[in-house]
Structures are given as C-alpha cells and as structure tokens.
Design a protein around this motif. Structure first.
Motif, PDB file in Angstrom:
ATOM      1  N   GLN A  43       0.773  -1.154  -0.030  1.00  0.00           N
ATOM      2  CA  GLN A  43       0.161  -0.108  -0.145  1.00  0.00           C
ATOM      3  C   GLN A  43       0.881   1.328   0.000  1.00  0.00           C
ATOM      4  O   GLN A  43       0.543   2.172  -0.755  1.00  0.00           O
ATOM      5  CB  GLN A  43      -0.905   0.089   1.327  1.00  0.00           C
ATOM      6  CG  GLN A  43      -2.096  -0.804   1.103  1.00  0.00           C
ATOM      7  CD  GLN A  43      -2.824  -0.770   2.270  1.00  0.00           C
ATOM      8  OE1 GLN A  43      -2.717  -0.138   3.029  1.00  0.00           O
ATOM      9  NE2 GLN A  43      -4.229  -1.623   2.224  1.00  0.00           N
ATOM     10  N   ALA A  44       1.903   1.423   0.849  1.00  0.00           N
ATOM     11  CA  ALA A  44       2.859   2.523   0.784  1.00  0.00           C
ATOM     12  C   ALA A  44       3.647   2.662  -0.268  1.00  0.00           C
ATOM     13  O   ALA A  44       3.798   3.749  -0.544  1.00  0.00           O
ATOM     14  CB  ALA A  44       3.838   2.296   2.168  1.00  0.00           C
ATOM     15  N   GLU A  45       4.054   1.817  -0.912  1.00  0.00           N
ATOM     16  CA  GLU A  45       4.868   1.946  -1.908  1.00  0.00           C
ATOM     17  C   GLU A  45       4.361   1.663  -3.363  1.00  0.00           C
ATOM     18  O   GLU A  45       5.016   1.890  -4.311  1.00  0.00           O
ATOM     19  CB  GLU A  45       5.920   0.899  -1.983  1.00  0.00           C
ATOM     20  CG  GLU A  45       6.716   0.737  -0.595  1.00  0.00           C
ATOM     21  CD  GLU A  45       7.673   2.081  -0.229  1.00  0.00           C
ATOM     22  OE1 GLU A  45       7.816   2.758  -1.133  1.00  0.00           O
ATOM     23  OE2 GLU A  45       7.646   2.520   1.132  1.00  0.00           O
ATOM     24  N   GLY A  46       3.056   1.432  -3.430  1.00  0.00           N
ATOM     25  CA  GLY A  46       2.468   1.312  -4.592  1.00  0.00           C
ATOM     26  C   GLY A  46       2.817   0.020  -5.239  1.00  0.00           C
ATOM     27  O   GLY A  46       2.848   0.118  -6.557  1.00  0.00           O
ATOM     28  N   LEU A  47       3.025  -0.883  -4.595  1.00  0.00           N
ATOM     29  CA  LEU A  47       3.437  -2.233  -5.269  1.00  0.00           C
ATOM     30  C   LEU A  47       2.230  -3.369  -5.264  1.00  0.00           C
ATOM     31  O   LEU A  47       1.341  -3.438  -4.657  1.00  0.00           O
ATOM     32  CB  LEU A  47       4.837  -2.827  -4.576  1.00  0.00           C
ATOM     33  CG  LEU A  47       5.819  -1.897  -4.168  1.00  0.00           C
ATOM     34  CD1 LEU A  47       6.567  -2.466  -3.233  1.00  0.00           C
ATOM     35  CD2 LEU A  47       6.469  -1.641  -5.563  1.00  0.00           C
ATOM     36  N   ALA A  48       2.525  -4.283  -6.067  1.00  0.00           N
ATOM     37  CA  ALA A  48       1.678  -5.371  -6.191  1.00  0.00           C
ATOM     38  C   ALA A  48       2.180  -6.626  -5.412  1.00  0.00           C
ATOM     39  O   ALA A  48       3.570  -6.704  -5.404  1.00  0.00           O
ATOM     40  CB  ALA A  48       1.410  -6.055  -7.502  1.00  0.00           C
ATOM     41  N   ILE A  49       1.268  -7.364  -4.705  1.00  0.00           N
ATOM     42  CA  ILE A  49       1.840  -8.740  -4.082  1.00  0.00           C
ATOM     43  C   ILE A  49       1.516  -9.994  -4.980  1.00  0.00           C
ATOM     44  O   ILE A  49       0.338  -9.912  -5.645  1.00  0.00           O
ATOM     45  CB  ILE A  49       1.024  -8.813  -2.689  1.00  0.00           C
ATOM     46  CG1 ILE A  49       1.236  -7.546  -1.836  1.00  0.00           C
ATOM     47  CG2 ILE A  49       1.377 -10.110  -2.147  1.00  0.00           C
ATOM     48  CD1 ILE A  49       0.547  -7.581  -0.569  1.00  0.00           C
ATOM     49  N   VAL A  50       2.503 -10.565  -5.202  1.00  0.00           N
ATOM     50  CA  VAL A  50       2.364 -11.861  -5.875  1.00  0.00           C
ATOM     51  C   VAL A  50       1.814 -13.056  -4.825  1.00  0.00           C
ATOM     52  O   VAL A  50       2.746 -13.359  -4.068  1.00  0.00           O
ATOM     53  CB  VAL A  50       3.696 -12.373  -6.588  1.00  0.00           C
ATOM     54  CG1 VAL A  50       3.385 -13.635  -7.201  1.00  0.00           C
ATOM     55  CG2 VAL A  50       4.253 -11.298  -7.609  1.00  0.00           C
ATOM     56  N   THR A  51       0.806 -13.644  -4.984  1.00  0.00           N
ATOM     57  CA  THR A  51       0.120 -14.334  -4.146  1.00  0.00           C
ATOM     58  C   THR A  51      -1.084 -15.175  -4.517  1.00  0.00           C
ATOM     59  O   THR A  51      -1.769 -14.404  -5.360  1.00  0.00           O
ATOM     60  CB  THR A  51      -0.139 -13.837  -2.637  1.00  0.00           C
ATOM     61  OG1 THR A  51      -0.278 -14.565  -1.740  1.00  0.00           O
ATOM     62  CG2 THR A  51      -1.089 -12.667  -2.895  1.00  0.00           C
ATOM     63  N   ASP A  52      -1.173 -16.218  -4.192  1.00  0.00           N
ATOM     64  CA  ASP A  52      -2.688 -17.091  -4.128  1.00  0.00           C
ATOM     65  C   ASP A  52      -3.345 -16.936  -3.046  1.00  0.00           C
ATOM     66  O   ASP A  52      -4.434 -17.688  -3.085  1.00  0.00           O
ATOM     67  CB  ASP A  52      -2.544 -18.298  -4.909  1.00  0.00           C
ATOM     68  CG  ASP A  52      -1.688 -19.179  -4.003  1.00  0.00           C
ATOM     69  OD1 ASP A  52      -1.261 -19.105  -3.011  1.00  0.00           O
ATOM     70  OD2 ASP A  52      -1.931 -20.609  -4.216  1.00  0.00           O
ATOM     71  N   ASP A  53      -3.198 -16.273  -1.936  1.00  0.00           N
ATOM     72  CA  ASP A  53      -3.787 -16.209  -0.602  1.00  0.00           C
ATOM     73  C   ASP A  53      -5.089 -15.404  -0.835  1.00  0.00           C
ATOM     74  O   ASP A  53      -4.860 -14.134  -1.102  1.00  0.00           O
ATOM     75  CB  ASP A  53      -2.783 -15.478   0.278  1.00  0.00           C
ATOM     76  CG  ASP A  53      -3.437 -15.481   1.824  1.00  0.00           C
ATOM     77  OD1 ASP A  53      -4.776 -15.576   1.958  1.00  0.00           O
ATOM     78  OD2 ASP A  53      -2.513 -15.693   2.593  1.00  0.00           O
ATOM     79  N   SER A  54      -6.319 -16.078  -0.810  1.00  0.00           N
ATOM     80  CA  SER A  54      -7.379 -15.299  -0.990  1.00  0.00           C
ATOM     81  C   SER A  54      -7.866 -14.076   0.058  1.00  0.00           C
ATOM     82  O   SER A  54      -8.421 -13.168  -0.096  1.00  0.00           O
ATOM     83  CB  SER A  54      -8.452 -16.228  -1.162  1.00  0.00           C
ATOM     84  OG  SER A  54      -8.808 -16.968   0.262  1.00  0.00           O
ATOM     85  N   LYS A  55      -7.159 -14.267   1.177  1.00  0.00           N
ATOM     86  CA  LYS A  55      -7.593 -13.213   2.164  1.00  0.00           C
ATOM     87  C   LYS A  55      -6.864 -12.031   1.946  1.00  0.00           C
ATOM     88  O   LYS A  55      -7.191 -11.019   2.260  1.00  0.00           O
ATOM     89  CB  LYS A  55      -7.051 -13.887   3.487  1.00  0.00           C
ATOM     90  CG  LYS A  55      -7.764 -15.074   4.269  1.00  0.00           C
ATOM     91  CD  LYS A  55      -7.235 -15.372   5.454  1.00  0.00           C
ATOM     92  CE  LYS A  55      -8.098 -16.570   5.986  1.00  0.00           C
ATOM     93  NZ  LYS A  55      -7.117 -17.041   7.332  1.00  0.00           N
ATOM     94  N   ILE A  56      -5.671 -12.012   1.371  1.00  0.00           N
ATOM     95  CA  ILE A  56      -4.893 -10.564   0.821  1.00  0.00           C
ATOM     96  C   ILE A  56      -6.001  -9.835  -0.097  1.00  0.00           C
ATOM     97  O   ILE A  56      -6.042  -8.583   0.024  1.00  0.00           O
ATOM     98  CB  ILE A  56      -3.654 -11.181   0.555  1.00  0.00           C
ATOM     99  CG1 ILE A  56      -2.836 -11.486   1.558  1.00  0.00           C
ATOM    100  CG2 ILE A  56      -3.144  -9.913  -0.090  1.00  0.00           C
ATOM    101  CD1 ILE A  56      -1.435 -11.975   1.094  1.00  0.00           C
ATOM    102  N   SER A  57      -6.691 -10.624  -0.665  1.00  0.00           N
ATOM    103  CA  SER A  57      -7.525  -9.928  -1.564  1.00  0.00           C
ATOM    104  C   SER A  57      -8.731  -8.839  -0.942  1.00  0.00           C
ATOM    105  O   SER A  57      -9.293  -8.049  -1.605  1.00  0.00           O
ATOM    106  CB  SER A  57      -8.435 -10.733  -2.723  1.00  0.00           C
ATOM    107  OG  SER A  57      -9.195 -11.480  -2.149  1.00  0.00           O
ATOM    108  N   HIS A  58      -8.914  -9.045   0.149  1.00  0.00           N
ATOM    109  CA  HIS A  58      -9.796  -8.260   1.080  1.00  0.00           C
ATOM    110  C   HIS A  58      -9.162  -6.975   1.342  1.00  0.00           C
ATOM    111  O   HIS A  58     -10.027  -6.098   2.037  1.00  0.00           O
ATOM    112  CB  HIS A  58     -10.326  -8.910   2.279  1.00  0.00           C
ATOM    113  CG  HIS A  58     -11.115 -10.356   1.944  1.00  0.00           C
ATOM    114  ND1 HIS A  58     -12.344 -10.287   1.598  1.00  0.00           N
ATOM    115  CD2 HIS A  58     -10.620 -11.602   1.822  1.00  0.00           C
ATOM    116  CE1 HIS A  58     -12.893 -11.552   1.391  1.00  0.00           C
ATOM    117  NE2 HIS A  58     -11.784 -12.378   1.620  1.00  0.00           N
ATOM    118  N   TYR A  59      -7.907  -6.865   1.158  1.00  0.00           N
ATOM    119  CA  TYR A  59      -7.475  -5.566   1.522  1.00  0.00           C
ATOM    120  C   TYR A  59      -7.185  -4.645   0.227  1.00  0.00           C
ATOM    121  O   TYR A  59      -7.099  -5.437  -0.903  1.00  0.00           O
ATOM    122  CB  TYR A  59      -5.927  -5.744   2.123  1.00  0.00           C
ATOM    123  CG  TYR A  59      -5.866  -6.364   3.513  1.00  0.00           C
ATOM    124  CD1 TYR A  59      -6.118  -5.582   4.598  1.00  0.00           C
ATOM    125  CD2 TYR A  59      -5.892  -7.666   3.335  1.00  0.00           C
ATOM    126  CE1 TYR A  59      -6.237  -6.174   5.811  1.00  0.00           C
ATOM    127  CE2 TYR A  59      -6.069  -8.340   4.771  1.00  0.00           C
ATOM    128  CZ  TYR A  59      -5.968  -7.290   5.937  1.00  0.00           C
ATOM    129  OH  TYR A  59      -6.323  -7.990   7.241  1.00  0.00           O
TER     130      TYR A  59
END
Length: 65
Positions: A43-59
């Motif tokens: 969020q702070a750096e304007g980056l994407a997260i590489v993940t398949d963790d569905s919980k992270i998509s809630h952020y």
C-alpha cells in the motif's frame, strides 16, 4: 543474498515507520503478521503482491498472480 538480488535486479524493501502506521489501521482480516507487513508495504509503496492467498484480496492492494 545481496549479490543474488543485484544479479536479478531486485531491491530489498525495509520496514519503515510509514508501513507501521498503515499496519495500525488495517482491519484484522488476515492473522499472519508477515503477510500484514507485506500488505502495508504494498500500500505505501504502490506495489503489487504476488500471492494466491485469497485473504489478501480483501485489502486495498494489487495482486499479481
């Protein structure tokens, strides 16, 4: 580790006070503290997260997968 990052043209992102400020305001949908730090950094750096963790998509972060 630094040599490998350099050879792959990658940087190391340290945790900053700005990241911790974001952490204090995040809803606790995800319980993994490491993942929460990654979310704050993204969020702070304007980056994407590489993940398949569905919980992270809630952020409010971009996910690349």
């Amino acid at each position: 580790m630094a040599h490998l990052c350099t050879s792959l043209n990658l940087g190391i992102l340290s945790v900053t006070p700005e990241h911790i400020d974001i952490l204090e305001k995040l809803p606790l949908i995800h319980k993994d503290p490491f993942d929460l730090i990654l979310i704050c950094q993204a969020q702070a750096e304007g980056l994407a997260i590489v993940t398949d963790d569905s919980k992270i998509s809630h952020y409010d972060v971009s996910i690349a997968w």
